[in-house]
Design a protein around this motif. Sequence first.
Motif, short mmCIF file in Angstrom:
data_model
loop_
_atom_site.label_atom_id
_atom_site.label_comp_id
_atom_site.label_asym_id
_atom_site.label_seq_id
_atom_site.Cartn_x
_atom_site.Cartn_y
_atom_site.Cartn_z
N THR A 190 0.84 -1.21 0.00
CA THR A 190 0.00 0.00 0.00
C THR A 190 0.87 1.25 0.00
OG1 THR A 190 -0.33 -0.57 2.31
CG2 THR A 190 -2.24 -0.75 0.87
N ALA A 191 2.03 1.14 0.63
CA ALA A 191 2.93 2.29 0.60
C ALA A 191 3.35 2.60 -0.83
CB ALA A 191 4.17 2.02 1.46
N LEU A 192 3.55 1.55 -1.62
CA LEU A 192 3.98 1.74 -3.01
C LEU A 192 2.85 2.16 -3.92
CD1 LEU A 192 6.08 -1.49 -3.56
CD2 LEU A 192 6.97 0.83 -3.61
N ARG A 193 1.74 1.47 -3.75
CA ARG A 193 0.68 1.59 -4.76
C ARG A 193 -0.56 2.33 -4.27
NH1 ARG A 193 1.28 -1.66 -9.64
NH2 ARG A 193 3.53 -1.86 -9.79
N GLY A 194 -0.51 2.75 -3.00
CA GLY A 194 -1.74 3.30 -2.47
C GLY A 194 -2.66 2.14 -2.09
N ASP A 195 -3.91 2.34 -2.16
CA ASP A 195 -4.91 1.34 -1.78
C ASP A 195 -4.80 0.11 -2.69
OD1 ASP A 195 -7.16 0.21 -0.67
OD2 ASP A 195 -8.47 1.16 -2.17
N ALA A 196 -4.93 -1.09 -2.13
CA ALA A 196 -4.87 -2.30 -2.95
C ALA A 196 -6.20 -2.57 -3.65
CB ALA A 196 -4.49 -3.50 -2.08
N GLY A 197 -7.18 -1.74 -3.37
CA GLY A 197 -8.44 -1.86 -4.09
C GLY A 197 -9.36 -2.94 -3.54
N MET A 198 -9.15 -3.34 -2.27
CA MET A 198 -9.98 -4.41 -1.72
C MET A 198 -11.40 -3.91 -1.48
SD MET A 198 -7.82 -6.73 -1.85
CE MET A 198 -8.73 -8.11 -1.14
N ASN A 199 -11.54 -2.60 -1.25
CA ASN A 199 -12.87 -2.06 -0.98
C ASN A 199 -13.34 -1.11 -2.07
OD1 ASN A 199 -13.11 -3.35 1.64
ND2 ASN A 199 -11.44 -1.97 2.23
N ALA A 200 -12.70 -1.21 -3.22
CA ALA A 200 -13.10 -0.33 -4.31
C ALA A 200 -14.49 -0.73 -4.82
CB ALA A 200 -12.09 -0.41 -5.45
N LYS A 201 -15.03 0.11 -5.66
CA LYS A 201 -16.36 -0.18 -6.21
C LYS A 201 -16.30 -1.52 -6.96
CE LYS A 201 -18.56 1.94 -9.69
NZ LYS A 201 -18.68 3.13 -10.55
N ASN A 202 -15.22 -1.69 -7.65
CA ASN A 202 -14.99 -2.94 -8.37
C ASN A 202 -13.78 -3.59 -7.70
OD1 ASN A 202 -15.21 -4.89 -10.27
ND2 ASN A 202 -14.38 -3.66 -11.96
N PRO A 203 -14.01 -4.31 -6.60
CA PRO A 203 -12.89 -4.66 -5.72
C PRO A 203 -11.99 -5.76 -6.27
CG PRO A 203 -14.92 -5.63 -4.90
CD PRO A 203 -15.28 -4.83 -6.10
N ALA A 204 -10.74 -5.71 -5.82
CA ALA A 204 -9.82 -6.82 -6.08
C ALA A 204 -10.34 -8.05 -5.34
CB ALA A 204 -8.43 -6.46 -5.61
N ILE A 205 -10.01 -9.23 -5.84
CA ILE A 205 -10.59 -10.45 -5.29
C ILE A 205 -9.54 -11.21 -4.49
CG2 ILE A 205 -11.79 -12.59 -5.92
CD1 ILE A 205 -11.85 -10.75 -8.79
N ASP A 206 -9.87 -11.47 -3.25
CA ASP A 206 -8.92 -12.17 -2.41
C ASP A 206 -8.65 -13.57 -2.96
OD1 ASP A 206 -7.31 -12.86 -0.10
OD2 ASP A 206 -9.01 -14.17 0.42
N LEU A 207 -7.38 -13.97 -2.98
CA LEU A 207 -7.04 -15.31 -3.46
C LEU A 207 -6.70 -16.23 -2.29
CD1 LEU A 207 -4.83 -14.40 -6.58
CD2 LEU A 207 -7.15 -15.35 -6.60
N ASP A 208 -5.80 -15.78 -1.42
CA ASP A 208 -5.36 -16.69 -0.35
C ASP A 208 -5.11 -15.96 0.95
OD1 ASP A 208 -3.15 -15.21 -0.96
OD2 ASP A 208 -1.83 -16.90 -1.39
N GLY A 209 -5.71 -14.78 1.11
CA GLY A 209 -5.52 -14.03 2.33
C GLY A 209 -4.32 -13.11 2.28
N TYR A 210 -3.47 -13.29 1.28
CA TYR A 210 -2.29 -12.44 1.16
C TYR A 210 -2.25 -11.75 -0.19
CZ TYR A 210 2.57 -10.95 1.85
OH TYR A 210 3.70 -10.20 2.02
N PHE A 211 -2.58 -12.53 -1.21
CA PHE A 211 -2.62 -11.99 -2.57
C PHE A 211 -4.07 -11.79 -3.00
CE2 PHE A 211 1.53 -14.12 -2.59
CZ PHE A 211 2.32 -13.10 -3.09
N HIS A 220 -6.53 -8.89 -9.63
CA HIS A 220 -7.08 -7.71 -10.29
C HIS A 220 -8.53 -7.98 -10.70
CE1 HIS A 220 -7.63 -4.49 -13.20
NE2 HIS A 220 -6.47 -3.97 -12.85
N PRO A 221 -9.43 -7.03 -10.45
CA PRO A 221 -10.85 -7.29 -10.72
C PRO A 221 -11.14 -7.65 -12.19
CG PRO A 221 -10.47 -4.97 -10.16
CD PRO A 221 -9.22 -5.71 -9.83
#
Lengths: 409, 461
Positions: A65-86, A89-90
């Motif tokens: 998050t420091a590098l990229r800002g928000d990881a997009g987990m709560n975005a309108k079109n959220p990123a999808i959790d794979l294994d709790g760590y990774f 991309h939506p």
Amino acid sequence: MTTPLNRRDFLARSALIGCSLAASPLLTPVSLAATSGDNRLVVILLRGGMDGLDVVRPYGDPAYTALRGDAGMNAKNPAIDLDGYFALHPALKPLMPLWHNGQLGFAHAVSTPYRDKRSHFDGQDLLEAGLTDLSGGTSRDGWLNRVLQNLPDSGPATAYAVGRDPLGVLGGPALIQRWSPEADLALSPQAIQLARLIMADDPLFDAAFTQALEIADNDGDKVATSGTPEEMMSMASKAPKGKNSGVEKRVAEFIGKQLRAQTRIAAFSINGWDTHQSQDRTLPRTLARLSDAILTLQDTVTQNVWNKTTVVAVTEFGRTARINGSKGTDHGTGGVMVLAGGALRGGKIYGDWPGVDEAQLYQRRDLMPTRDLRSMLAWLLHSQFGLPKSTLETTIFPGLDLGENPNII
Amino acid sequence: MKFTPHLADIRFGCGLSPAVPSPVSVAQMLDSLQKPDTIAARFPIETFDLFQKRVAEADRLGTVKRKNAGTSVGLAAKKAGRVLNKEARIAHVVWMGQHLNRWTWTQAPLRERLSFFWADHFTVTGKAGVIRRAASPYLESVIRPRITGLFEDMLIAAALHPLMVHYLDQDKSVGPNSRTAAKGGKLTGLNENLAREVLELHTLGVNGPYTQTDVRELAELFTGISKQSPMRFKFRKNNAEPGSETVLGKTYGGGKARKVDVETALRDLARHPATARHLAWKLAVHFTSDTPDPALVEALTTRYLETGGDLFEVTKAMLSHPAAWAPKRANVKPAFHFMASAMRALALPADTLASLDEKTMRRLFITPLAQMGHVWEKPDGPDGLPEEDSAWIAPQGVAARLQWAITVPQALLPDLPDSRDFVKTTLGDFIPPAVQFAADSAESTSDGVGLVLASPAFQRT
């Protein structure tokens, strides 16, 4: 000089062509040699440098998050959790059913041995040559062609390079087929007959044209058409209306059909990964094309064939860990390899995660590669085609250390 | 096994034209090479000197951009750089049209054939930015004026050309014991790329009498050969490996690093019997057959060695040899040759191509050419285009040629010639009955013209 030929001769000769074709063992695809193996491999070259850190996001790493800002987990079109760590991309959400079935996986922090210059040209050359470096000169064959050279009973239909891209990865002495569904044939029925006639006296042309008709007739639409020349041209060129829309689907559909028949190896490329600016707008479009291609392939082959198929997508390098001044990323080093297919032991992220703290980055800039992507490919080839480890380390990828088996298949 | 005008035009020219007469003798063909290059003046292509101005401007803008990153000045430079790139991209399409026009209207077609042959022998391209468009200016300035000179002069001009130095990474190669390497910067050692290709592709040939040691020694001798902005040659003494190098048993250099030692080695390589045989074989393959008559190869080799690699004399020897006139047309036109000779057969008016915009040129020529297997001015590798007929006449290639032949002439020429006349002017002495029948009985003029052009009779030379 010329001998007139009347319509009766023409019809008689056409009939003759029909007979001789059916009887000729060389020209009918059913007689083309197939390899003993039943497994299939599809290699997709992602040209331009895919940003692995955006496609498979290490949202569990606080440095991310420091590098990229928000990881997009709560975005309108959220990123999808794979294994709790990774998180994925939506834009690749359509592939999630595959992930849940263990038919999708990602190798993270991988790269070719290419370092530092970060040139597309050299990076792709090395990716396709499969060598450790190119200081000895450009390679004359691609690693996938060397695979063919080492499959004892591969025939001319065993491997297909599909699309307009020259695909150096398949280039070399072993015979391959090339076809671009964009370069389709659309002719009037009479023109087809006349074309057969003019080719018939020349064995080289006759064989190639006969095969072309067969391929073109089976790639989704018939060759014969009653269109005007203008219509025929637009049909034949299949110029995509929007930007590149649909090309990958056509390519994947074509490959799927070949995989159901004699073909065991196919390669094609998807361009558009060089996301120097506005990556949040440009990358989703390209990812959609990748996911379209994989799903179309799955839809086209039968379940039985899908279970023997592995799709692997590789790129010449990853991109910078940080976002640049134009909301994009620049050429980097470590990246992601995408794997899919019924034979995969997927549903996981392969590889050693190096972390993305500044000190963990390569040159404090790029994702640190922790594995040579060729070793992933080599293990895949070992499982898919039974190629011995020695061949893989000396011939297919000279100088490679296979390392530990990642158990992909 | 002797000269005939139609065979001469088809095998050694750009194909038959309804508007330009075929040559009447070998002497006339040779003479045409020594006359002024009028077709190049009529359809100009930018010289490399002029092209360097584009590179200079691109380099200048790049510097401004870097020094002013994030400011409006930097942004303006970035935008100007994009415009420059676009202009070069459009120019490169225009130059393709000029090539097509030259092939269509030239009265010295052998010059076009030889220029393309030698440009392919010294295949080169730029790898990024504006210089990706440099291949035609390079052909124009480096290759075309030298096709009747000594091979060693062409070799030195091409292999040491800044574009080749860039393409084959010679500017990345420094002697491991050079002053540059001692500084411990980015460049620390050899890159053998150019040295290897000079031996394998440009001179001795892959089966030539050289070893890995020769490659390495030549690469060490080459250190110093480099380039500078904007695509100019530069000899960098600090990159040079100290000491002498031995290539094929002969020792070069040893004193102060000098470009002339490299040139001496290249002249020796050019005069080597293996080079003579390699080039003789390549010419015979390109112009006659994938499996050329050994007597022809032998005659060209001998003439090459007798004349110190005089390319006019070698060309003359080829045209004077009976095997060059074997009636069987055993060769197939490469894709660009196919397209250009079709334009010549149609006598496409010269201003037609000039009136097409970039997009149309791509749709009608560049994209179909790629489907035929030739990505225009973007080679797969330094070995250039394939010579084997089977590489071109595969399913996709044959389909792409047929589809193009039936659709594109119609798009260019609303008033297509009657296919019954067209078959005569296009195939001349070589009309097979089946093609005559197709021309007579096609449903439409576009089908008829297309079938003539797609026939093996038109595609073979």
